[in-house]
Design a protein around this motif. Structure first.
Motif, PDB file in Angstrom:
ATOM      1  N   CYS A  39       0.861  -1.048   0.120  1.00 55.69           N
ATOM      2  CA  CYS A  39      -0.074   0.078   0.366  1.00 55.69           C
ATOM      3  C   CYS A  39       0.855   1.251  -0.105  1.00 55.69           C
ATOM      4  N   ASN A  40       0.264   2.403  -0.563  1.00 58.52           N
ATOM      5  CA  ASN A  40       1.101   3.689  -0.467  1.00 58.52           C
ATOM      6  C   ASN A  40       1.237   4.116   0.958  1.00 58.52           C
ATOM      7  N   GLN A  41       2.601   4.604   1.211  1.00 58.44           N
ATOM      8  CA  GLN A  41       2.922   5.121   2.434  1.00 58.44           C
ATOM      9  C   GLN A  41       1.881   6.095   2.945  1.00 58.44           C
ATOM     10  N   SER A  42       1.413   7.113   2.082  1.00 52.59           N
ATOM     11  CA  SER A  42       0.264   7.974   2.307  1.00 52.59           C
ATOM     12  C   SER A  42      -0.749   7.423   3.037  1.00 52.59           C
ATOM     13  N   ALA A  43      -1.089   6.168   2.723  1.00 55.19           N
ATOM     14  CA  ALA A  43      -2.461   5.670   3.517  1.00 55.19           C
ATOM     15  C   ALA A  43      -2.182   5.486   5.140  1.00 55.19           C
ATOM     16  N   LEU A  44      -0.789   5.280   5.328  1.00 59.38           N
ATOM     17  CA  LEU A  44      -0.435   5.208   6.780  1.00 59.38           C
ATOM     18  C   LEU A  44      -0.775   6.334   7.566  1.00 59.38           C
ATOM     19  N   TYR A  45      -0.439   7.457   6.986  1.00 66.14           N
ATOM     20  CA  TYR A  45      -0.795   8.792   7.662  1.00 66.14           C
ATOM     21  C   TYR A  45      -2.054   9.057   7.692  1.00 66.14           C
ATOM     22  N   LYS A  46      -2.797   8.729   6.612  1.00 66.98           N
ATOM     23  CA  LYS A  46      -4.315   9.035   6.518  1.00 66.98           C
ATOM     24  C   LYS A  46      -5.047   7.910   7.452  1.00 66.98           C
ATOM     25  N   GLU A  47      -4.840   6.689   7.400  1.00 59.07           N
ATOM     26  CA  GLU A  47      -5.548   5.746   8.167  1.00 59.07           C
ATOM     27  C   GLU A  47      -5.077   5.716   9.620  1.00 59.07           C
ATOM     28  N   THR A  48      -4.198   6.245  10.094  1.00 55.10           N
ATOM     29  CA  THR A  48      -3.737   6.040  11.477  1.00 55.10           C
ATOM     30  C   THR A  48      -3.952   7.559  12.030  1.00 55.10           C
ATOM     31  N   GLY A  49      -3.811   8.781  11.622  1.00 55.51           N
ATOM     32  CA  GLY A  49      -3.928   9.826  11.969  1.00 55.51           C
ATOM     33  C   GLY A  49      -2.655  10.385  12.713  1.00 55.51           C
ATOM     34  N   MET A  50      -1.670   9.560  12.400  1.00 51.47           N
ATOM     35  CA  MET A  50      -0.239   9.800  13.048  1.00 51.47           C
ATOM     36  C   MET A  50       0.247  10.943  12.099  1.00 51.47           C
ATOM     37  N   THR A  51       1.400  11.693  12.684  1.00 48.93           N
ATOM     38  CA  THR A  51       2.245  12.612  12.087  1.00 48.93           C
ATOM     39  C   THR A  51       2.953  11.779  11.218  1.00 48.93           C
ATOM     40  N   ARG A  52       3.538  12.436  10.165  1.00 51.66           N
ATOM     41  CA  ARG A  52       4.598  12.055   9.096  1.00 51.66           C
ATOM     42  C   ARG A  52       5.732  11.545  10.037  1.00 51.66           C
ATOM     43  N   SER A  53       6.298  12.138  10.792  1.00 51.81           N
ATOM     44  CA  SER A  53       7.194  11.866  11.514  1.00 51.81           C
ATOM     45  C   SER A  53       7.327  10.640  12.494  1.00 51.81           C
ATOM     46  N   THR A  54       6.095  10.472  13.070  1.00 51.01           N
ATOM     47  CA  THR A  54       5.951   9.357  13.824  1.00 51.01           C
ATOM     48  C   THR A  54       5.786   8.094  12.887  1.00 51.01           C
ATOM     49  N   VAL A  55       5.183   8.143  11.623  1.00 51.17           N
ATOM     50  CA  VAL A  55       5.120   6.840  10.827  1.00 51.17           C
ATOM     51  C   VAL A  55       6.320   6.776  10.254  1.00 51.17           C
ATOM     52  N   ASN A  56       7.054   7.885   9.976  1.00 46.81           N
ATOM     53  CA  ASN A  56       8.449   7.347   9.326  1.00 46.81           C
ATOM     54  C   ASN A  56       9.405   6.637  10.516  1.00 46.81           C
ATOM     55  N   SER A  57       9.300   7.241  11.671  1.00 49.22           N
ATOM     56  CA  SER A  57      10.159   6.441  12.533  1.00 49.22           C
ATOM     57  C   SER A  57       9.631   5.066  12.877  1.00 49.22           C
ATOM     58  N   ALA A  58       8.477   4.800  12.861  1.00 49.33           N
ATOM     59  CA  ALA A  58       7.791   3.431  13.310  1.00 49.33           C
ATOM     60  C   ALA A  58       8.406   2.686  11.946  1.00 49.33           C
ATOM     61  N   ILE A  59       8.172   3.251  10.606  1.00 49.34           N
ATOM     62  CA  ILE A  59       8.735   2.580   9.417  1.00 49.34           C
ATOM     63  C   ILE A  59      10.110   1.997   9.391  1.00 49.34           C
ATOM     64  N   ARG A  60      10.914   3.003   9.767  1.00 46.31           N
ATOM     65  CA  ARG A  60      12.522   2.806   9.866  1.00 46.31           C
ATOM     66  C   ARG A  60      12.671   1.702  10.730  1.00 46.31           C
ATOM     67  N   LYS A  61      11.929   1.630  12.142  1.00 44.05           N
ATOM     68  CA  LYS A  61      12.332   0.638  13.141  1.00 44.05           C
ATOM     69  C   LYS A  61      11.892  -0.766  12.405  1.00 44.05           C
ATOM     70  N   LEU A  62      10.752  -0.779  11.622  1.00 40.83           N
ATOM     71  CA  LEU A  62      10.369  -2.116  11.144  1.00 40.83           C
ATOM     72  C   LEU A  62      10.852  -2.413  10.084  1.00 40.83           C
ATOM     73  N   GLU A  63      11.438  -1.497   9.300  1.00 40.53           N
ATOM     74  CA  GLU A  63      12.670  -1.772   8.012  1.00 40.53           C
ATOM     75  C   GLU A  63      13.747  -2.465   8.663  1.00 40.53           C
ATOM     76  N   ASN A  64      14.388  -1.831   9.925  1.00 40.56           N
ATOM     77  CA  ASN A  64      15.582  -2.353  10.500  1.00 40.56           C
ATOM     78  C   ASN A  64      15.401  -3.585  10.846  1.00 40.56           C
ATOM     79  N   ALA A  65      14.036  -4.113  11.416  1.00 37.88           N
ATOM     80  CA  ALA A  65      13.972  -5.322  11.716  1.00 37.88           C
ATOM     81  C   ALA A  65      13.551  -6.439  10.737  1.00 37.88           C
ATOM     82  N   GLY A  66      13.441  -5.996   9.373  1.00 38.32           N
ATOM     83  CA  GLY A  66      13.442  -6.867   8.467  1.00 38.32           C
ATOM     84  C   GLY A  66      11.909  -7.152   8.315  1.00 38.32           C
ATOM     85  N   ILE A  67      11.091  -6.268   8.748  1.00 39.02           N
ATOM     86  CA  ILE A  67       9.606  -6.598   8.948  1.00 39.02           C
ATOM     87  C   ILE A  67       8.969  -6.006   7.561  1.00 39.02           C
TER      88      ILE A  67
END
Length: 134
Positions: A39-67
């Motif tokens: 899915c588009n990364q923009s869906a994460l901002y829209k669907e969760t209501g989180m800020t871009r920086s919060t979404v980006n931080s969580a994505i980086r953590k999940l990315e670093n964990a190989g998720i």
């Protein structure tokens, strides 16, 4: 309502702690479960209501964990894709929580489920209108 909402949020937070993930990671995994991998990364901002920086931080953590990993989408879109490890991780975390939710909903009558959704949607719509008029 605020007391009930706070209690529900607290229960979801407790679930995230038990699963070893943050609330923002849980919310991102929920969206990926709903929208599907890729899915588009923009869906994460829209669907969760989180800020871009919060979404980006969580994505980086999940990315670093190989998720998950990011890949270029159409135009300027970036797609979020679960890895094979991520698919298993999703099933072991939010997948279990969704099973609990589904068990609850399926114990309600179809009329109760419909009413629940209608009233929550109506509340969200009317709250949005009220906030726009602040």
């Amino acid at each position: 309502f605020n007391s009930i909402s706070g209690k529900i949020n607290g229960i979801y937070h407790e679930a995230a702690l038990k699963m070893g993930i943050s609330d923002s990671e849980r919310d991102i995994l929920y969206v990926l479960c709903d929208k599907g991998s890729g899915c588009n990364q923009s869906a994460l901002y829209k669907e969760t209501g989180m800020t871009r920086s919060t979404v980006n931080s969580a994505i980086r953590k999940l990315e670093n964990a190989g998720i998950l990993y990011l890949t270029a989408g159409q135009g300027r879109n970036t797609c979020v894709v679960l890895t094979e490890k991520g698919e298993k991780y999703l099933a072991e975390t939010v997948g279990k929580l969704i099973e609990i939710e589904n068990h609850i909903y399926l114990n309600w009558t179809p009329e109760e489920r419909q009413l629940f959704l209608q009233l929550n949607q109506r509340f969200a719509d009317e709250l949005e209108k009220g906030v726009q008029n602040l």
